[in-house]
Design a protein around this motif. Structure first.
Motif, mmCIF file in Angstrom:
data_model
loop_
_atom_site.group_PDB
_atom_site.id
_atom_site.type_symbol
_atom_site.label_atom_id
_atom_site.label_comp_id
_atom_site.label_asym_id
_atom_site.label_seq_id
_atom_site.Cartn_x
_atom_site.Cartn_y
_atom_site.Cartn_z
ATOM 1 N N GLY A 117 65.374 58.215 22.554
ATOM 2 C CA GLY A 117 63.952 57.900 22.432
ATOM 3 C C GLY A 117 63.163 59.035 21.819
ATOM 4 N N ARG A 118 63.452 60.261 22.245
ATOM 5 C CA ARG A 118 62.736 61.435 21.699
ATOM 6 C C ARG A 118 63.031 61.609 20.218
ATOM 7 N NH1 ARG A 118 64.621 66.223 21.083
ATOM 8 N NH2 ARG A 118 66.340 65.948 22.561
ATOM 9 N N LEU A 119 64.298 61.479 19.842
ATOM 10 C CA LEU A 119 64.669 61.649 18.432
ATOM 11 C C LEU A 119 64.070 60.545 17.556
ATOM 12 C CD1 LEU A 119 68.429 62.664 18.838
ATOM 13 C CD2 LEU A 119 66.537 64.144 18.134
ATOM 14 N N MET A 120 63.988 59.345 18.086
ATOM 15 C CA MET A 120 63.368 58.241 17.339
ATOM 16 C C MET A 120 61.878 58.511 17.128
ATOM 17 S SD MET A 120 65.353 55.049 19.167
ATOM 18 C CE MET A 120 64.547 53.692 18.332
ATOM 19 N N GLU A 121 61.219 59.064 18.157
ATOM 20 C CA GLU A 121 59.801 59.410 18.046
ATOM 21 C C GLU A 121 59.583 60.494 16.990
ATOM 22 O OE1 GLU A 121 57.001 58.397 19.551
ATOM 23 O OE2 GLU A 121 57.482 57.556 21.508
ATOM 24 N N GLU A 122 60.521 61.461 16.961
ATOM 25 C CA GLU A 122 60.345 62.628 16.085
ATOM 26 C C GLU A 122 60.772 62.376 14.642
ATOM 27 O OE1 GLU A 122 62.754 65.531 18.023
ATOM 28 O OE2 GLU A 122 61.285 65.959 19.604
ATOM 29 N N ALA A 123 61.537 61.306 14.402
ATOM 30 C CA ALA A 123 62.148 61.090 13.081
ATOM 31 C C ALA A 123 61.121 60.910 11.968
ATOM 32 C CB ALA A 123 63.077 59.881 13.126
ATOM 33 N N PRO A 125 56.821 61.153 11.200
ATOM 34 C CA PRO A 125 55.515 61.543 11.758
ATOM 35 C C PRO A 125 54.682 60.336 12.180
ATOM 36 C CG PRO A 125 55.978 62.790 9.757
ATOM 37 C CD PRO A 125 57.058 61.755 9.878
ATOM 38 N N SER A 126 53.943 60.497 13.259
ATOM 39 C CA SER A 126 53.131 59.420 13.809
ATOM 40 C C SER A 126 52.225 58.806 12.743
ATOM 41 C CB SER A 126 52.279 59.957 14.965
ATOM 42 O OG SER A 126 51.495 58.930 15.507
ATOM 43 N N GLY A 127 52.230 57.480 12.688
ATOM 44 C CA GLY A 127 51.375 56.775 11.732
ATOM 45 C C GLY A 127 52.003 56.524 10.382
ATOM 46 N N GLU A 128 53.148 57.147 10.119
ATOM 47 C CA GLU A 128 53.774 57.003 8.799
ATOM 48 C C GLU A 128 54.832 55.906 8.744
ATOM 49 O OE1 GLU A 128 55.059 60.605 6.935
ATOM 50 O OE2 GLU A 128 53.214 61.673 7.438
ATOM 51 N N GLY A 129 55.227 55.399 9.920
ATOM 52 C CA GLY A 129 56.219 54.321 9.969
ATOM 53 C C GLY A 129 55.694 53.179 10.809
ATOM 54 N N SER A 197 55.961 52.932 17.847
ATOM 55 C CA SER A 197 55.668 54.304 17.424
ATOM 56 C C SER A 197 56.469 54.748 16.211
ATOM 57 C CB SER A 197 55.930 55.266 18.594
ATOM 58 O OG SER A 197 57.249 55.094 19.074
ATOM 59 N N GLY A 198 57.316 53.849 15.653
ATOM 60 C CA GLY A 198 58.092 54.274 14.502
ATOM 61 C C GLY A 198 58.827 53.130 13.840
ATOM 62 N N PRO A 199 59.458 53.404 12.692
ATOM 63 C CA PRO A 199 60.183 52.387 11.931
ATOM 64 C C PRO A 199 61.636 52.254 12.403
ATOM 65 C CG PRO A 199 60.087 54.412 10.672
ATOM 66 C CD PRO A 199 59.384 54.692 11.967
ATOM 67 N N PHE A 200 61.832 51.712 13.596
ATOM 68 C CA PHE A 200 63.160 51.667 14.208
ATOM 69 C C PHE A 200 64.080 50.715 13.435
ATOM 70 C CE2 PHE A 200 60.463 52.341 18.216
ATOM 71 C CZ PHE A 200 60.316 53.683 17.924
ATOM 72 N N HIS A 201 65.377 51.001 13.507
ATOM 73 C CA HIS A 201 66.409 50.192 12.836
ATOM 74 C C HIS A 201 66.169 50.087 11.327
ATOM 75 C CE1 HIS A 201 68.270 49.270 16.635
ATOM 76 N NE2 HIS A 201 67.098 48.931 17.107
#
Length: 313
Positions: A117-123, A125-129, A197-201
């Motif tokens: 979860g932490r690595l997915m959040e950090e991959a 920057p917030s708002g960019e994915g 919070s991010g562009p998962f998968h």
């Protein structure tokens, strides 16, 4: 003995109060929850039982909270003599499935998903994915639109094949914005950005997968005791090496849950049982095959109702 499959929910199914009814009723659950708080070095139980919701929803909190809840319920089911013939999980839920299949210990899985979860959040920057759900359009049409957007230089890809008429896309914030506009023009009933919070998968998660591999290498993975349908391939696996490989690929590959459910349904099951918070996956099962019997076990009442059915002749 009835032939059943367990399916385990992923991120988005969390909610304040999750697991509390089990915690209040069972002393051994209290011990497991306390151990999880200590293991992760966060007040996870407080986030789960009291919130606030925005703290629980953070990826690095939501993922262990969902896994802990699902694994506690799995343990209670097994204590009552319930054994699944096969298991699967949606994205994060694959870790709960692997715990249920005794391929990974719950302690190791909790630490893994916290790091994941932490690595997915950090991959990114917030708002960019971002991600968006697309309803009422087939995969081929969606893939054509995402390819058109990629040709313009933005990243956007299919992330989840959930059920007929429900597909999720993932990518850069601009890529999602462009795709949503074009998908509506193509005839999608709805195309709406998701509160994630991010562009998962998506391929934007590859840096996270490389870092995550280092963590995964420190954990003992065993052969699964029952088939685990992998998100990446929608095929049943048991081999420890293959489990390892696919958990890394899973971070940046689409979740093929629609195919997984179709294959499970074809196995002549008596029921598909959603184990964990919420009823999202039960809804997906019904959209794949309305005749399939489903249960969603998320509190002691639904557990008892399932046990009563399971023990019927």
């Amino acid at each position: 003995m009835k032939k059943i499959a367990f399916v385990f929910p992923g991120q988005g199914s969390q909610g304040v109060g999750m697991g509390k009814a089990f915690y209040d009723q069972y002393e051994d659950v209290q011990a497991q929850v306390k151990k999880a708080d200590e293991l992760l070095d966060i007040p996870l139980s407080t986030y789960m039982f009291e919130g606030p919701e925005d703290t629980l929803t953070k990826t690095e909190h939501a993922q262990p909270a969902l896994l802990l809840t699902s694994s506690i319920i799995t343990g209670l089911l097994k204590e009552r003599g319930v054994q699944p013939q096969m298991v699967a999980g949606h994205s994060l839920g694959e870790y709960s499935a692997l715990v249920a299949a005794n391929a990974i210990s719950m302690d190791d899985a909790l630490k893994l998903v916290q790091t994941r979860g932490r690595l997915m959040e950090e991959a990114v920057p917030s708002g960019e994915g971002s991600m968006a759900a697309v309803l009422g359009l087939d995969g081929e049409s969606i893939e054509a639109v995402t390819q058109h957007v990629r040709d313009s230089g933005e990243v956007v890809e299919i992330a989840n094949y959930n059920c007929p008429g429900q597909i999720v896309i993932s990518g850069s914030a601009k890529g999602i914005e462009l795709a949503v506009e074009q998908l509506k023009e193509k005839g999608a009933k709805r195309a709406m950005p998701l509160n994630v919070s991010g562009p998962f998968h998506s391929s934007l998660m590859k840096p996270a997968s490389e870092k995550f591999q280092q963590t995964l290498e420190t954990v003992s993975i065993l052969d699964a005791e029952v088939p685990v349908y992998a998100n990446v391939t929608a095929e049943p696996i048991r081999d420890q090496t293959r489990i390892f490989e696919l958990l890394i690929e899973q971070l940046y590959s689409p979740v093929r849950f629609h195919e997984t459910l179709e294959k499970m349904v074809s196995e002549d099951l008596d029921a598909i049982v959603e184990v964990g918070n919420g009823k999202v996956l039960s809804g997906l099962v019904r959209k794949v095959n309305r005749r399939t019997k489903t249960f969603a076990i998320q509190d002691p009442e639904s557990l008892e109702a399932f046990i009563e059915w399971y023990k019927e002749d």
